[in-house]
Every structure is written in structure tokens, then in C-alpha cells.
Motif scaffolding. Structure first.
Motif, PDB file in Angstrom:
ATOM      1  N   SER A 141     -14.831  40.911  27.205  1.00  0.00           N
ATOM      2  CA  SER A 141     -14.584  39.861  26.211  1.00  0.00           C
ATOM      3  C   SER A 141     -13.519  38.920  26.768  1.00  0.00           C
ATOM      4  CB  SER A 141     -14.141  40.458  24.879  1.00  0.00           C
ATOM      5  OG  SER A 141     -12.897  41.103  25.012  1.00  0.00           O
ATOM      6  N   ARG A 142     -13.465  37.750  26.186  1.00  0.00           N
ATOM      7  CA  ARG A 142     -12.534  36.712  26.652  1.00  0.00           C
ATOM      8  C   ARG A 142     -11.911  36.068  25.429  1.00  0.00           C
ATOM      9  NH1 ARG A 142      -9.341  33.864  29.666  1.00  0.00           N
ATOM     10  NH2 ARG A 142      -9.943  31.823  30.430  1.00  0.00           N
ATOM     11  N   ASP A 143     -10.631  35.821  25.484  1.00  0.00           N
ATOM     12  CA  ASP A 143      -9.913  35.171  24.396  1.00  0.00           C
ATOM     13  C   ASP A 143     -10.496  33.776  24.133  1.00  0.00           C
ATOM     14  OD1 ASP A 143      -7.220  35.147  22.739  1.00  0.00           O
ATOM     15  OD2 ASP A 143      -7.382  33.205  23.763  1.00  0.00           O
ATOM     16  N   MET A 144     -10.858  33.508  22.894  1.00  0.00           N
ATOM     17  CA  MET A 144     -11.478  32.229  22.527  1.00  0.00           C
ATOM     18  C   MET A 144     -10.549  31.051  22.825  1.00  0.00           C
ATOM     19  SD  MET A 144     -14.127  30.639  21.042  1.00  0.00           S
ATOM     20  CE  MET A 144     -14.988  31.705  19.899  1.00  0.00           C
ATOM     21  N   THR A 145      -9.279  31.175  22.459  1.00  0.00           N
ATOM     22  CA  THR A 145      -8.336  30.070  22.674  1.00  0.00           C
ATOM     23  C   THR A 145      -8.194  29.758  24.159  1.00  0.00           C
ATOM     24  OG1 THR A 145      -7.148  30.629  20.641  1.00  0.00           O
ATOM     25  CG2 THR A 145      -5.967  29.288  22.258  1.00  0.00           C
ATOM     26  N   GLU A 146      -8.063  30.783  24.982  1.00  0.00           N
ATOM     27  CA  GLU A 146      -7.949  30.570  26.437  1.00  0.00           C
ATOM     28  C   GLU A 146      -9.221  29.940  26.997  1.00  0.00           C
ATOM     29  OE1 GLU A 146      -6.883  34.168  28.478  1.00  0.00           O
ATOM     30  OE2 GLU A 146      -5.090  34.451  27.249  1.00  0.00           O
ATOM     31  N   THR A 147     -10.372  30.414  26.539  1.00  0.00           N
ATOM     32  CA  THR A 147     -11.652  29.890  27.019  1.00  0.00           C
ATOM     33  C   THR A 147     -11.776  28.406  26.713  1.00  0.00           C
ATOM     34  OG1 THR A 147     -12.709  32.033  26.706  1.00  0.00           O
ATOM     35  CG2 THR A 147     -14.163  30.111  26.815  1.00  0.00           C
ATOM     36  N   LEU A 148     -11.552  28.051  25.458  1.00  0.00           N
ATOM     37  CA  LEU A 148     -11.703  26.655  25.047  1.00  0.00           C
ATOM     38  C   LEU A 148     -10.664  25.755  25.709  1.00  0.00           C
ATOM     39  CD1 LEU A 148     -12.476  27.212  21.264  1.00  0.00           C
ATOM     40  CD2 LEU A 148     -14.095  26.519  23.052  1.00  0.00           C
ATOM     41  N   THR A 149      -9.437  26.234  25.819  1.00  0.00           N
ATOM     42  CA  THR A 149      -8.377  25.433  26.442  1.00  0.00           C
ATOM     43  C   THR A 149      -8.652  25.205  27.920  1.00  0.00           C
ATOM     44  OG1 THR A 149      -6.757  26.246  24.832  1.00  0.00           O
ATOM     45  CG2 THR A 149      -5.882  25.312  26.886  1.00  0.00           C
ATOM     46  N   THR A 150      -9.080  26.251  28.619  1.00  0.00           N
ATOM     47  CA  THR A 150      -9.388  26.125  30.049  1.00  0.00           C
ATOM     48  C   THR A 150     -10.523  25.132  30.270  1.00  0.00           C
ATOM     49  OG1 THR A 150      -8.638  28.380  30.483  1.00  0.00           O
ATOM     50  CG2 THR A 150     -10.134  27.395  32.106  1.00  0.00           C
ATOM     51  N   ALA A 151     -11.597  25.248  29.482  1.00  0.00           N
ATOM     52  CA  ALA A 151     -12.734  24.335  29.638  1.00  0.00           C
ATOM     53  C   ALA A 151     -12.358  22.902  29.264  1.00  0.00           C
ATOM     54  CB  ALA A 151     -13.911  24.814  28.783  1.00  0.00           C
ATOM     55  N   TYR A 152     -11.566  22.752  28.221  1.00  0.00           N
ATOM     56  CA  TYR A 152     -11.121  21.403  27.814  1.00  0.00           C
ATOM     57  C   TYR A 152     -10.322  20.759  28.942  1.00  0.00           C
ATOM     58  CZ  TYR A 152      -8.519  17.752  25.426  1.00  0.00           C
ATOM     59  OH  TYR A 152      -7.957  16.548  25.084  1.00  0.00           O
ATOM     60  N   LYS A 153      -9.374  21.484  29.520  1.00  0.00           N
ATOM     61  CA  LYS A 153      -8.551  20.923  30.610  1.00  0.00           C
ATOM     62  C   LYS A 153      -9.408  20.608  31.829  1.00  0.00           C
ATOM     63  CE  LYS A 153      -4.173  22.946  29.180  1.00  0.00           C
ATOM     64  NZ  LYS A 153      -3.116  23.932  29.478  1.00  0.00           N
TER      65      LYS A 153
END
Length: 160
Positions: A141-153
Motif C-alpha cells: 500500500s502507499r500513502d494517498m497524500t504522498e502519492t498525490l503530492t509526488t505526482a502533482y510535483k
């Protein structure tokens, strides 16, 4: 292919008009609704990246090139693979028939936002309830906040 004027004219425009506000909403209130909206908007931005580099070319007419384009994005930002599954599953009623779907679901709880006050023997503390949303996939599993933030950046850098 017919071009429709819907506001944005490039991936950068789309990011500014849609992804930036969605990211801001998710940062303020990290709930499931805002997470899914951001995931869909980020995945839409990759479609704009394709259009910027291949104007007038339908991905369905160039499936090998489109697959290579996506694989290059996934190599450079693996979180986009998770985001694609979430965005497409929400578009298609939660069902995907692609052989390479890796996401199995979402677990945890989103933050309701607001301020949380806690009384302790040392006084009152305040904070924001934490988002514990996780993207579950084959193998972990992967933290949702980290996933979205990484992809956004990543997409912010790609469109600069």
C-alpha cells in the motif's frame, strides 16, 4: 480529430485551471472526495501532455506510441500508475478490464478538516485530524497524500 475549446490550451493551462485548485482543496481537507478529484485531474493532465507533444493525434490511433508515452511517465513517476487506476476506476464504475491494473482499493480514513482540540494535563493542544488514506495494490500500500503530492510535483515540473 476535432479540437474543442473548453478553456485550457495546454497541459500547463490544465494544471493551473484544474489541478492546482484540486491540490489546494486536498491540502485543506484531505478527504476521499478531494483525493479522488485530484487523482482524476492529475491523470487528465497526462492526456494534455500527450496532446502537447502529439497535436491532433488520437492515442487510439497510435496505441504503441501511447503505451510507450505512458510507460515513460510511469518510469519517471511510478505514482502515476496508481493514479491512473484510481482515476479510470472512478470513471468506469469501479471496474477496469485492463490486464495491468494493480490497485485493489483504498483503505484508511480521510481527514474531515477543521481543528481538533485535545485536553491534556499540560493544557490544550490543537491540530488538524490526519488523513490516513492508503492506496492498496498488489504487493502493498502507499500513502494517498504522498502519492498525490509526488505526482502533482512531477506534473508541475513536466509542464514548466
Amino acid at each position: 480529430m476535432k479540437k474543442i475549446n473548453s478553456g485550457p490550451t495546454s497541459a500547463r493551462d490544465h494544471l493551473g485551471m484544474h489541478a492546482m485548485p484540486a491540490f489546494s482543496r486536498f491540502q485543506k481537507v484531505s478527504n476521499l472526495e478531494n483525493a479522488i478529484d485530484l487523482a482524476k485531474t492529475l491523470w487528465d493532465t497526462t492526456g494534455w501532455l500527450w496532446s502537447d507533444g502529439n497535436p491532433g493525434v488520437d492515442r487510439r490511433d497510435r496505441q504503441l506510441e501511447a503505451k510507450a508515452f505512458d510507460e515513460d511517465l510511469f518510469r519517471r513517476c511510478p505514482d502515476l500508475r496508481l493514479i491512473r487506476d484510481l482515476a479510470e476506476a472512478n470513471k468506469h464504475g469501479g471496474e477496469l478490464s485492463r490486464a495491468n491494473v494493480i490497485v485493489s482499493g483504498i483503505s484508511g480514513c480521510g481527514s474531515p478538516g477543521g481543528t481538533l482540540y485535545t485536553s491534556t494535563p499540560f493544557g490544550m493542544t490543537e491540530g488538524t485530524p490526519k488523513c490516513t488514506l492508503q492506496i492498496d495494490y498488489e504487493g502493498g500500500s502507499r500513502d494517498m497524500t504522498e502519492t498525490l503530492t509526488t505526482a502533482y510535483k512531477f506534473l508541475l515540473a513536466e509542464t514548466s
